[in-house]
Motif scaffolding. Sequence first.
Motif: not given
Length: 302
Positions: A143, A147, A151, A171, A198, A201
């Motif tokens: 993360k 991630k 993002t 993802h 999670e 996305l």
Amino acid sequence: MSAAFDTINRETLLKILEDIVNEDEHRIIRFLLSNTIIDTKIFGANEKRPFFSNVGTPQRDSLSPVLFTIYLEHALKEVRPVLPKSSTPLEKVLPREIAYADAVDFVAFQDIDLEEVAALVKLKNVWLKGDKITKNTKLKLYKALVKSVLTYNCGTWAPTQSQEERLNAFHRKQLKKVLNIKYPVKITNSSLYNKCNERPLSIFILESRWRLFGHILRRDSQIPANQAMSGYFVTEGSKFKGRPLTTLPVVLNRDLSRIINNSQLKSSHDLEHLRSIAQQRGEWTKLTARIREAAEASQSEH
């Protein structure tokens, strides 16, 4: 850029500078980088705990950005020779990397081997395959280091539904790698998300988009972002020719139509109504939550 300044290897930097500055300038810079102390203050405590640092450059001075730029350019010079050669006409005329401050993007029009520039690849055996790191720690690393990069600035994105599906698939693929789930083992999407705490996305991007939209609507109406949004919803005349573009307002319409009787942002009047809601942060948060819930309900299991 402050965090980037903290990563500089001083000896490497001084070695690079030997071919750039004269002896006196080199001595001054070495003096600047020597015997530096970082003064930390712990929240809730009156005491300070200073300690010596032998990495990074001092912050809040005019020289550090210049030193960092020199350091970064040297790193790029070492990377360029090991990247695959250009193989398409566009790659021969467009830059292979785009650098601004401490951010660098590598550009290609086909799959290329980026192992030379991907820092996490060298840690793959440690944080993906290693058995000494717990699942929760691996997920935290993913993360924070993967991630967050994937993002970055996603509130400004206007992806199509097919692009969102590809992002969701990527993802899930990464989450399976972290959990070491391989074929022929199967796991449903919902089970995977629950196991990793999670969500798709596309939902994360949607929330980021509406948080940014609310922030813009609360700002002065004369800022460029607000002027562009208002200009988009002028009803007089035809603004675009050819196939409709996938723009941020188009995606906002798609989000909004999920909850309000298929209504859409069609005019500046509709925009002003949303602007009035945005002034009340609590109401905007509720609106964003309703849109997120509607999007989550529409997610199908594959």
